[in-house]
Design a protein around this motif. Sequence first.
Motif, PDB file in Angstrom:
ATOM      1  N   CYS A 177       2.194  -0.688   5.332  1.00 32.26           N
ATOM      2  CA  CYS A 177       0.760  -0.733   5.399  1.00 32.26           C
ATOM      3  C   CYS A 177       0.539   0.681   5.767  1.00 32.26           C
ATOM      4  CB  CYS A 177       0.321  -1.478   6.444  1.00 32.26           C
ATOM      5  SG  CYS A 177      -1.569  -1.569   6.402  1.00 32.26           S
ATOM      6  N   SER A 178      -0.182   1.593   4.992  1.00 36.32           N
ATOM      7  CA  SER A 178      -0.143   2.951   5.282  1.00 36.32           C
ATOM      8  C   SER A 178      -1.501   2.904   6.464  1.00 36.32           C
ATOM      9  CB  SER A 178      -0.990   3.655   4.038  1.00 36.32           C
ATOM     10  OG  SER A 178      -2.306   3.229   3.961  1.00 36.32           O
ATOM     11  N   GLU A 179      -1.596   4.034   7.113  1.00 36.49           N
ATOM     12  CA  GLU A 179      -2.526   4.141   8.067  1.00 36.49           C
ATOM     13  C   GLU A 179      -3.861   4.391   7.549  1.00 36.49           C
ATOM     14  OE1 GLU A 179      -1.809   3.528  11.036  1.00 36.49           O
ATOM     15  OE2 GLU A 179       0.314   3.833  11.380  1.00 36.49           O
ATOM     16  N   SER A 180      -4.067   4.815   6.518  1.00 36.76           N
ATOM     17  CA  SER A 180      -5.509   4.866   5.859  1.00 36.76           C
ATOM     18  C   SER A 180      -5.909   3.145   5.630  1.00 36.76           C
ATOM     19  CB  SER A 180      -5.245   5.393   4.489  1.00 36.76           C
ATOM     20  OG  SER A 180      -6.616   5.302   3.835  1.00 36.76           O
ATOM     21  N   THR A 181      -4.968   2.336   5.295  1.00 39.27           N
ATOM     22  CA  THR A 181      -5.520   1.018   5.082  1.00 39.27           C
ATOM     23  C   THR A 181      -5.628   0.232   6.309  1.00 39.27           C
ATOM     24  OG1 THR A 181      -4.621   0.736   2.641  1.00 39.27           O
ATOM     25  CG2 THR A 181      -4.423  -1.148   4.365  1.00 39.27           C
ATOM     26  N   VAL A 182      -4.905   0.495   7.375  1.00 36.17           N
ATOM     27  CA  VAL A 182      -5.222   0.123   8.748  1.00 36.17           C
ATOM     28  C   VAL A 182      -6.474   0.512   9.251  1.00 36.17           C
ATOM     29  CG1 VAL A 182      -4.318   0.137  11.198  1.00 36.17           C
ATOM     30  CG2 VAL A 182      -2.517   0.221   9.162  1.00 36.17           C
TER      31      VAL A 182
ATOM     32  N   MET B 256      -1.112  -4.292  -5.358  1.00 34.46           N
ATOM     33  CA  MET B 256      -0.434  -2.828  -5.201  1.00 34.46           C
ATOM     34  C   MET B 256      -1.423  -1.882  -5.259  1.00 34.46           C
ATOM     35  SD  MET B 256       3.242  -2.849  -6.978  1.00 34.46           S
ATOM     36  CE  MET B 256       3.931  -1.266  -6.189  1.00 34.46           C
ATOM     37  N   SER B 257      -1.587  -0.994  -4.319  1.00 29.89           N
ATOM     38  CA  SER B 257      -2.403   0.379  -4.578  1.00 29.89           C
ATOM     39  C   SER B 257      -1.949   1.296  -5.532  1.00 29.89           C
ATOM     40  CB  SER B 257      -2.598   0.905  -3.295  1.00 29.89           C
ATOM     41  OG  SER B 257      -1.625   1.663  -2.660  1.00 29.89           O
ATOM     42  N   LYS B 258      -2.808   2.073  -5.843  1.00 27.16           N
ATOM     43  CA  LYS B 258      -2.355   3.106  -6.764  1.00 27.16           C
ATOM     44  C   LYS B 258      -0.951   4.022  -6.298  1.00 27.16           C
ATOM     45  CE  LYS B 258      -3.471   7.473  -9.639  1.00 27.16           C
ATOM     46  NZ  LYS B 258      -2.177   7.846  -9.119  1.00 27.16           N
TER      47      LYS B 258
ATOM     48  N   SER C  38       0.859  -1.295  -0.198  1.00 25.55           N
ATOM     49  CA  SER C  38      -0.020  -0.111  -0.134  1.00 25.55           C
ATOM     50  C   SER C  38       0.830   1.219  -0.010  1.00 25.55           C
ATOM     51  CB  SER C  38      -0.719  -0.116   1.177  1.00 25.55           C
ATOM     52  OG  SER C  38      -0.457   0.001   2.346  1.00 25.55           O
ATOM     53  N   GLY C  39       0.046   2.349  -0.042  1.00 25.39           N
ATOM     54  CA  GLY C  39       0.963   3.636  -0.306  1.00 25.39           C
ATOM     55  C   GLY C  39       1.598   4.429   0.821  1.00 25.39           C
ATOM     56  N   ALA C  40       2.447   3.384   1.511  1.00 22.70           N
ATOM     57  CA  ALA C  40       3.310   4.239   2.642  1.00 22.70           C
ATOM     58  C   ALA C  40       4.640   4.267   2.293  1.00 22.70           C
ATOM     59  CB  ALA C  40       3.288   3.446   3.944  1.00 22.70           C
TER      60      ALA C  40
HETATM   61  C1  LIG Z   1       5.355   9.991  -0.954  1.00 22.69           C
HETATM   62  C2  LIG Z   1       4.416   9.571   0.018  1.00 22.69           C
HETATM   63  C3  LIG Z   1       4.844   8.806   1.087  1.00 22.69           C
HETATM   64  C4  LIG Z   1       3.878   8.423   2.078  1.00 22.69           C
HETATM   65  N1  LIG Z   1       4.113   7.901   3.245  1.00 22.69           N
HETATM   66  C5  LIG Z   1       2.837   7.336   4.057  1.00 22.69           C
HETATM   67  C6  LIG Z   1       3.421   6.665   5.363  1.00 22.69           C
HETATM   68  O1  LIG Z   1       4.732   6.600   5.407  1.00 22.69           O
HETATM   69  N2  LIG Z   1       2.532   6.258   6.162  1.00 22.69           N
HETATM   70  C7  LIG Z   1       1.155   6.410   5.627  1.00 22.69           C
HETATM   71  O2  LIG Z   1       0.447   5.894   6.396  1.00 22.69           O
HETATM   72  N3  LIG Z   1       0.871   7.210   4.596  1.00 22.69           N
HETATM   73  C8  LIG Z   1       1.666   7.842   3.783  1.00 22.69           C
HETATM   74  N4  LIG Z   1       1.389   8.171   2.758  1.00 22.69           N
HETATM   75  C9  LIG Z   1      -0.134   8.517   2.575  1.00 22.69           C
HETATM   76  C10 LIG Z   1      -0.923   7.433   1.704  1.00 22.69           C
HETATM   77  O3  LIG Z   1      -0.315   7.204   0.308  1.00 22.69           O
HETATM   78  C11 LIG Z   1      -2.245   7.892   1.487  1.00 22.69           C
HETATM   79  O4  LIG Z   1      -3.038   7.960   2.937  1.00 22.69           O
HETATM   80  C12 LIG Z   1      -3.045   6.975   0.511  1.00 22.69           C
HETATM   81  O5  LIG Z   1      -4.495   7.196   0.520  1.00 22.69           O
HETATM   82  C13 LIG Z   1      -2.906   5.568   1.071  1.00 22.69           C
HETATM   83  O6  LIG Z   1      -3.770   4.846   0.289  1.00 22.69           O
HETATM   84  P1  LIG Z   1      -3.679   3.158   0.170  1.00 22.69           P
HETATM   85  O7  LIG Z   1      -3.289   2.740   1.504  1.00 22.69           O
HETATM   86  O8  LIG Z   1      -4.586   2.770  -0.757  1.00 22.69           O
HETATM   87  O9  LIG Z   1      -2.313   2.965  -0.773  1.00 22.69           O
HETATM   88  C14 LIG Z   1       2.139   8.661   1.791  1.00 22.69           C
HETATM   89  C15 LIG Z   1       2.053   9.375   0.639  1.00 22.69           C
HETATM   90  C16 LIG Z   1       2.869   9.598  -0.483  1.00 22.69           C
HETATM   91  C17 LIG Z   1       2.579  10.349  -1.634  1.00 22.69           C
END
Ligand SMILES: Cc1cc2nc3c(=O)[nH]c(=O)nc-3n(C[C@H](O)[C@H](O)[C@H](O)COP(=O)(O)O)c2cc1C
Length: 180
Positions: free
Chosen positions: A82-87, A31-33, A8-10
């Motif tokens: 794991c992004s906190e959004s996904t958690v 993989m998320s976008k 995910s996007g962390a």
């Molecule tokens: C370069 C970059 C780094 C990021 N790092 C984090 C991170 O370390 N932890 C986190 O929780 N979110 C981070 N984010 C924010 C998440 O990508 C954002 O909340 C996103 O909506 C997560 O969606 P997903 O979990 O579906 O990938 C980051 C975003 C970007 C663009």
Amino acid sequence: MKIVIGISGASGVIYGVSLMKALEADIVLVMSKTAKDILRYETDLAVESVYQLADEVFEDEDMFAPIASGSNRFDAMVIVPCSESTVAKIANGISDTLMTRAAAVCLKEHRHLVLVPRETPVSAIMLENELKVARLGVAIVPASPGFYPKPKTVQEMVDFVVGRILDQLGQPNEMFDRWS
Ligand SMILES: Cc1cc2nc3c(=O)[nH]c(=O)nc-3n(C[C@H](O)[C@H](O)[C@H](O)COP(=O)(O)O)c2cc1C
């Protein structure tokens, strides 16, 4: 063994890539976008090269993928990083992506789910979400490498976390020097 890997996007997508290289299992990758965007930003890797590390790949929007159903057999799932959004979505029963749906399948089918959050500092909301899923038996393995093996490279620090994830999956490994 069939393991679903979610990236995910962390920050720290390299943790997910390194896990896929070390994992001895059939790998189903989602993989998320944002994870793909961060991969391009943080590494020199192309998304296609990460796809090649998996046996099967499904897009995060593909709710018709087999792993969206509890009737599809897989042994465990790791979301790394794991992004906190996904958690938050997993902790609150939101399954609007394939990744969060497969995680919900793990919870309802009582399958092993490992989350590797990467954020600092963390809010009380994030802590509560992690606590909520930990109480359901989810393994929370923060992406926080130990320094007692005296790492000399970034990859050694990554490998420490990967080794601890493999420990959760029961795969013997020598990814780092263990305390003894
Ligand atoms: C370069 C970059 C780094 C990021 N790092 C984090 C991170 O370390 N932890 C986190 O929780 N979110 C981070 N984010 C924010 C998440 O990508 C954002 O909340 C996103 O909506 C997560 O969606 P997903 O979990 O579906 O990938 C980051 C975003 C970007 C663009």
